[in-house]
Design an enzyme around this catalytic site. Structure first.
Site, PDB file in Angstrom:
ATOM      1  N   GLU A   1     -64.141  17.161   4.967  1.00  0.00           N
ATOM      2  CA  GLU A   1     -65.164  17.817   5.776  1.00  0.00           C
ATOM      3  C   GLU A   1     -65.500  19.183   5.182  1.00  0.00           C
ATOM      4  OE1 GLU A   1     -63.900  18.680   9.737  1.00  0.00           O
ATOM      5  OE2 GLU A   1     -61.909  19.368   9.131  1.00  0.00           O
TER       6      GLU A   1
ATOM      7  N   GLU B   1     -59.881  11.676  16.797  1.00  0.00           N
ATOM      8  CA  GLU B   1     -59.361  12.606  15.795  1.00  0.00           C
ATOM      9  C   GLU B   1     -58.324  13.518  16.436  1.00  0.00           C
ATOM     10  OE1 GLU B   1     -62.323  14.694  13.611  1.00  0.00           O
ATOM     11  OE2 GLU B   1     -63.238  12.862  12.787  1.00  0.00           O
TER      12      GLU B   1
END
Length: 475
Positions: free
Chosen positions: A428, A341
């Protein structure tokens, strides 16, 4: 005009009979006096905004503290920081930046009332003193109003510019009885606000103050944390929106500190970056997560992907592509099962080099996700030049769903854009069913957050996944 007069007596015998006189000389000292006044003014004021500068503000605060006739028993010392200004100045230049700061100062000044003290601390930071009673909530309301003054865009040369602000607060006399201490503690509170990213106003705490003072000691201790097996990974599930299945996890670093207990990434990463340990720490995370994924694979655990975070400094200071190749060779996991990420702001630092690095990482068999998407101001044209495996929508937008119009519009735009480009999406920070329902309605692919559970150690993952998949998370 300003004149300096000089009077000189004249000898009467030379001036004529009985006609004494005085010769007067006039010197124009206007420019000198003006220069002296200007110097005196600049010693006490910021040249750009005209507000009291740091020295003058400290003096004014000290006088307010010492004033025996002060009407209010307490003082709130507030440090404000402009957010988003640096990006604008780097893009449009210092002249636009100067005008933006002047306008920001004007908006803050409009929110003050007689008795307040307002100063410019260091260009993008402002300091304010607000007299108050022991009922502090009214002061918090005023600070919120000051922050809200930045909600409307700034218009400079027909350009629409947007910035925001953060605030840190310290109180007299409970948190300090002198000006220097109060300003330092307000700055500590501001640092905590900046670090936490959970609210726009932060109050001074001893824990945050200790963190700053103890940072050097922790840098030394972190250097031994790996060899002492004090670092651990916790894992947070990622859930398929349509079927409610756990399809992966994100690995999150923890430090089981012998004195301070369990520390999270918000504590570890700044220390690692400040001490140049970020490369070693990042490599430990990558290797540990890959080994755990391989172990789950050998036990036929039904898990698809493992995501790990790569920090900006790690990407700049190490060969992440070479790390990717080593991990795949050593772990034996399959292509696409491990995902790096990278933050959106990282990609904006050097887009061409990042594109090359991403391509090399993907050729090694590791996927690439753009984290914190929506906060780095990437353009659609820039995103089209990158080949990535998923986009992760920042939790700061997700947590305001579904009621906040601005966040809803941003998240919806990202989802539509990603679908058009064929890039899967992860949201998220999902904490409730209303957020999940909105994301499902707008075709988000995967979600993660406290709705499903907090990050847990590897041995607790099977039970957490079973719990999630036995609950109803589909519509």
């Amino acid at each position: 005009l300003a004149f300096r007069r000089a009077a000189t007596p004249i000898d009467a015998s030379k001036a004529g009979d009985n006609e004494p006189c005085v010769l007067i000389t006039l010197n124009d000292v206007t420019r000198v006096e003006t220069l002296v006044q200007s110097i005196s003014y600049l010693e006490k004021h910021d040249a750009l905004t005209g507000l009291p500068n740091r020295t003058a503000f400290i003096n004014d605060l000290a006088q307010a503290i010492a004033n025996p006739n002060r009407a209010e028993p307490e003082l709130a010392v507030v440090m404000f920081e402009l957010v988003g200004f640096t990006r604008i100045e780097h893009t449009l230049g210092s002249e636009i930046g100067d005008r933006l700061i002047r306008e920001a100062a004007r908006r803050l000044a409009m929110q003050t009332v007689p008795g307040d003290l307002l100063g410019n601390w260091n260009r993008v930071e402002f300091a304010i003193v607000i007299p108050c009673t022991t009922e502090r909530q009214s002061v918090v309301g005023r600070i919120n109003a000051m922050l809200a003054a930045f909600a409307a865009p700034f218009w400079i040369d027909e350009r629409e510019l947007k910035i925001s602000a953060l605030a840190g607060v310290a109180w007299f006399p409970s948190e300090g009885e002198d000006a220097d201490t109060l300003v330092r503690k307000a700055a500590v509170a501001l640092r905590g606000t900046r670090r936490a990213r959970s609210a726009a106003i932060g109050m001074y705490t001893e824990q945050e103050d200790w963190w700053g003072k103890g940072n050097l000691e922790l840098q030394i201790e972190l250097g031994h944390a790996i060899e002492r097996n004090e670092l651990v990974l916790h894992y947070q599930p990622q859930v398929d929106v349509t079927g409610g299945r756990v399809v992966g996890v994100e690995a999150l670093i923890r430090w089981q500190h012998p004195r301070l207990g369990l520390l999270g990434p918000d504590r570890i990463i700044p220390v690692a970056e400040a001490s140049d340990l970020i490369v070693a720490t990042g490599e430990w995370v990558a290797h540990t997560a890959a080994r755990q994924l391989a172990a789950w694979r050998r036990s036929q655990f039904p898990l698809l992907t493992m995501s790990i975070n790569v920090s900006n400094r790690q990407l700049l200071r190490s060969d992440v592509a070479a790390l990717a190749k080593r991990i795949m060779a050593e772990s034996g996991i399959g292509p696409g099962e491990l995902i790096f990420e990278l933050t959106e702001s990282m990609l904006m630092h050097d887009p061409e080099q990042c594109a090359k690095t991403i391509a090399t990482i993907r050729r090694a068999g590791i996927g690439v996700s753009i984290d914190d998407f929506g906060t780095g101001y990437s353009s659609l044209a820039h995103l089209q030049k990158l080949t990535v495996d998923q986009i992760k929508i920042d939790q700061s937008f997700v947590q305001l769903l579904p009621g906040n119009h601005g966040s809803s519009a941003i998240v919806q735009a990202v989802l539509v854009m990603a679908r058009a480009l064929g890039i899967p999406t992860v949201a998220e920070g999902v904490e409730n069913h209303a957020q999940l329902a909105w994301l499902r309605e707008h075709h988000c692919d995967k979600t993660q957050g406290y709705l499903y559970g907090r990050p847990v150690a590897a041995d607790a993952i099977p039970e957490l996944i079973e719990t999630i998949q036995n609950r109803i998370f589909v519509g």
